[in-house]
Design an enzyme around this catalytic site. Structure first.
Site, short mmCIF file in Angstrom:
data_model
loop_
_atom_site.label_atom_id
_atom_site.label_comp_id
_atom_site.label_asym_id
_atom_site.label_seq_id
_atom_site.Cartn_x
_atom_site.Cartn_y
_atom_site.Cartn_z
N ASP A 60 -51.74 -34.33 -49.00
CA ASP A 60 -50.83 -33.37 -49.51
C ASP A 60 -50.76 -32.19 -48.95
OD1 ASP A 60 -48.39 -33.33 -50.64
OD2 ASP A 60 -49.46 -33.08 -53.28
C1 BGC Z 1 -45.66 -31.96 -52.67
C2 BGC Z 1 -45.50 -34.12 -51.61
C3 BGC Z 1 -44.60 -34.19 -50.99
C4 BGC Z 1 -45.11 -32.95 -49.72
C5 BGC Z 1 -44.41 -32.51 -48.21
C6 BGC Z 1 -45.90 -31.38 -51.33
O1 BGC Z 1 -45.88 -29.62 -51.89
O2 BGC Z 1 -46.39 -32.31 -53.06
O3 BGC Z 1 -44.93 -34.86 -52.08
O4 BGC Z 1 -44.83 -35.37 -50.25
O5 BGC Z 1 -44.99 -31.68 -50.55
O6 BGC Z 1 -43.02 -31.96 -48.43
#
Ligand code: BGC
Length: 714
Positions: free
Chosen positions: A255
């Site tokens: 993540d």
């Molecule tokens: C989120 C993800 C997301 C990623 C990219 C993160 O903060 O938890 O679900 O895909 O950001 O935007």
């Protein structure tokens, strides 16, 4: 000379790939052997906010990713979070995944996946950051709307066709957030302690289905910790369960900012690091070397501290994903904002809306009548495709409930009043209420359109809600509205359960979710009766917060002490808890009314005694005994009431949605396997099936069972 030769070999390889589309380890190894250590390391981390680098020298392409999971997110700058301001990144906004889950319609999930995959492909994305299948544990989780509810079986059935649909386009799905990211509060560090049994029975099945059945080509590690290790580089979750037990051959992506240590990231299963801090004093090419899997990783491989084979395994996985996506020249070109995608978005939205209450057939409202309808509430006009965090969208269009209802009810006089406001700097709250009450008192019918929204602290990433009740004093407003006009129905827009102290005083309630581009049209479809509601709740609505299992056990269970939390509710999540402890929910899992009535009868199993390994056929008759055509979702739950070990009273193991015209009857079969009756036995670290008597419950919601039959397993 060497470079030219390498290029030639690579192009011969690409040509072969185009024709055969076959991905062999030997081919992957032949490319791998051409790469320098530096090139291999560079492929294991970001080069921009949403891409990872290729190897230009060999024509190995970059990988481009996008959120997810309800539409393709607008373009974001190379190295900061601002939107790029393009004008060609408008898309179809599909309904949120809670709504998709509420359709209980796996084939519709496949259409959703195909459509969003086409849009991703058209926007030149190789990886779609979704779908999300974290289990709905508490109604306060700010991100529940992005997930598929509280039941592992429902989420498993719904996620697989979505992934297959996306990947048909040569776009990788990236199922997220693996694992145990069940709250947003303290998400970056909270250390989840949960039993193996709850892990395997509740929190992993949907991920397992996504990998083993959906064959997802990538997966995203979550932010939180589990047993003291961050999940984006977690030895047990990634190396053992995912890559060994489930034979996952795709790519683990962190993540964004979920990576914390080079050694752990390298050794514990992470393949591509995204969203980590960068060195903005360096050029584009080297700014991202500051990532954990950047220069420090390179040094550790060079010095022999980390075996090069660890690096090679990551690069092999990345190359395999490239061959499945961007290097697959046979993949379709995609399309965007087309009629078919709008149709799918509307269909999902319409089928997902859940009718919770309908006293004296308040709904449907007759669009031919010259009624005065007062629409009260900010959510009648508020955009719900913007906000919410990373799932925010730049919709090509979004039909608001007010617009949709006005269009369909063009014989009626529609009067609108906001009634409440989510903007704290806003106006005079008292005059909003006054205006709403005046309009309501003049109308034949009042529709209150409220609920939550995508503001921070509501249904939004990075924070949890503070309470179960509706925000902005809506409870008070609804109560006042019903006093001036008792002919009132409530439409709740949310991705979470809310409390409803006014429930007995209103005529009808619809749970309408975040419905995307077609929101207003889908709502009009349902309230006009053009479509008969068939959505079922994918999670329970508790009467009060302490009735929910995560909250029942106090702060250490939710939200934890700031460092650690203990899932004391164990396997008894959602309806499993309500049922087993006889705590009546406000509305139960699987519940949803219709404008017609269905009768389930003649429930039978093909045998009374089964051996381990057998499949069981449960047959039943379903008849539409009402006056409208419509669909019903028949649900099969299993239980073992004489169990010596703790088990939920009921667990969902099968469902089928059937459309029937008024008066028609059909016989249906739902097939189970004896393995559906097993439990995760910690004493043997494996699933275990005990012989004996079991109950099979068949009904149209978890708390409306038509009949229970007994079967025996030898
Ligand atoms: C989120 C993800 C997301 C990623 C990219 C993160 O903060 O938890 O679900 O895909 O950001 O935007």
């Amino acid at each position: 000379m060497i470079n030219k030769l390498n290029l030639l070999i690579f192009y011969i390889f690409i040509c072969n790939l185009s024709f055969s589309q076959e991905i062999s380890d030997a081919k992957i190894d032949s490319i791998l052997s051409l790469l320098t250590l530096e090139e291999k390391v560079s492929m294991c981390h970001a080069q921009s906010q949403f891409s990872s680098p290729g190897v230009p020298r060999l024509g190995i392409p970059e990988l481009w990713m996008s959120d997810g999971p309800h539409g393709i997110r607008a373009e974001i700058n190379w190295s900061n979070w601002d939107y790029s301001g393009w004008t060609n990144d408008y898309i179809t906004a599909f309904p949120a995944l809670t709504c998709l889950a509420a359709t209980f319609n796996p084939s519709l999930s496949n259409h959703y996946g195909i459509s969003i995959g086409e849009e991703a492909r058209y926007r030149k994305k190789d990886i779609l950051l979704g779908p999300g299948v974290n289990i709905y544990r508490t109604p306060l989780n700010g991100r529940n709307f992005e997930y598929m509810g509280e039941d592992p079986y429902l989420a498993s059935r719904m996620v697989v066709p979505y992934i297959k649909g996306v990947q048909m386009n040569g776009v990788a799905a990236c199922v997220k957030h693996f694992a145990l990211n069940n709250q947003e509060l303290w998400r970056n560090h909270i250390n989840v302690q949960v039993s193996d049994r709850a892990l395997y029975e509740i929190y992993l099945p949907a991920f397992k289905a996504a990998i083993k059945l959906g064959k997802s080509w990538s997966i995203m590690g979550s932010y939180n910790q589990f047993r003291g290790q961050h999940c984006s580089h977690h030895d047990f979750l990634l190396n053992r369960i995912l890559k060994t037990d489930w034979s996952f051959d795709g790519v683990v992506i962190s993540d964004w900012g979920g990576t914390h240590d080079t050694r752990e990231a390298a050794l514990n299963g992470l393949d591509i690091e995204m969203g980590s801090p960068i060195d903005t004093m360096r050029s584009t090419r080297h700014a991202f070397d500051a990532n954990f899997l950047g220069s420090s990783f390179l040094e550790m491989v060079k010095s022999g501290e980390i075996d090069e084979r660890i690096l090679d395994d990551k690069v092999r996985r990345i190359l395999r994903l490239m061959m499945r996506t961007i290097l697959n020249s046979a993949r379709p070109l995609g399309r965007i904002n087309n009629t078919e995608h709008s149709y799918v978005a509307r269909q999902v939205a319409t089928e997902g809306i859940v009718l919770l209450k309908n006293k004296s057939n308040f709904f449907p409202l007759n669009p031919e009548k010259k009624l005065t309808i007062a629409l009260i509430g900010e959510n009648a006009i508020k955009s719900m495709t913007t906000g919410g965090g990373s799932s925010e969208l730049k919709a090509n269009y979004e039909v608001s409930p007010l617009e949709g209802i006005k269009k369909r009810f063009n014989n009626a006089s529609i009067i609108f009043s906001k009634g409440y406001t989510s903007d704290s700097s806003d106006q005079d709250v008292k005059s909003l209420i006054k205006d709403a009450l005046e309009k309501a008192s003049q109308a034949d019918i009042v529709l209150f359109i409220g609920g939550l929204n995508k503001n921070r602290g509501q249904d939004c990433e990075a924070e949890d809600r503070k309470e179960l009740k509706l925000p902005y004093n809506q409870d008070y407003l609804i109560d006042e509205l019903q006093k001036v006009n008792p002919n009132i129905g409530v439409l709740l827009v949310s991705g979470n359960a809310v409390s409803m102290p006014w429930l007995s005083k209103v005529k009808a309630v619809l749970q309408t979710w975040y419905l995307g581009s077609e929101a207003g049209n889908a709502i009009a479809d349902i309230i006009s009766g053009d479509s008969n509601p068939s959505g079922k709740l994918p999670f329970s609505f508790p009467v009060k917060l302490s009735d929910n299992s995560a909250h029942f056990f106090g702060e250490l269970s939710y939200p934890g002490d700031g460092e650690t939390q203990y899932y004391k509710d164990d396997i008894l999540v959602g309806y499993r808890w309500h049922d087993t402890n006889n705590i009546k929910p406000l509305f139960s899992f699987g519940y949803g009314l219709s404008y017609t009535t269905f009768k389930i009868s003649d429930i039978k199993s093909d045998k009374k005694v089964y051996s381990d390994g057998d499949s069981l056929s449960i047959t039943y008759k379903l008849k539409n005994i009402g006056i409208n055509d419509g669909s019903e979702v028949v649900q099969v739950y299993i239980g073992k009431s004489d169990s010596k070990i703790i088990r939920a009273l009921k667990e969902l193991k099968g469902f089928k949605k059937t459309y029937l015209s008024s008066g028609k009857e059909t016989t249906e079969i739902i097939t189970l396997n004896t393995s559906d009756f097993s439990f995760y036995d910690e004493s043997i670290s494996n699933w275990n099936l005990l012989a004996g008597r079991y109950e099979v419950y068949v009904g149209n919601s978890s708390d409306n069972i038509s009949e229970v039959i007994s079967i025996n397993i030898k």
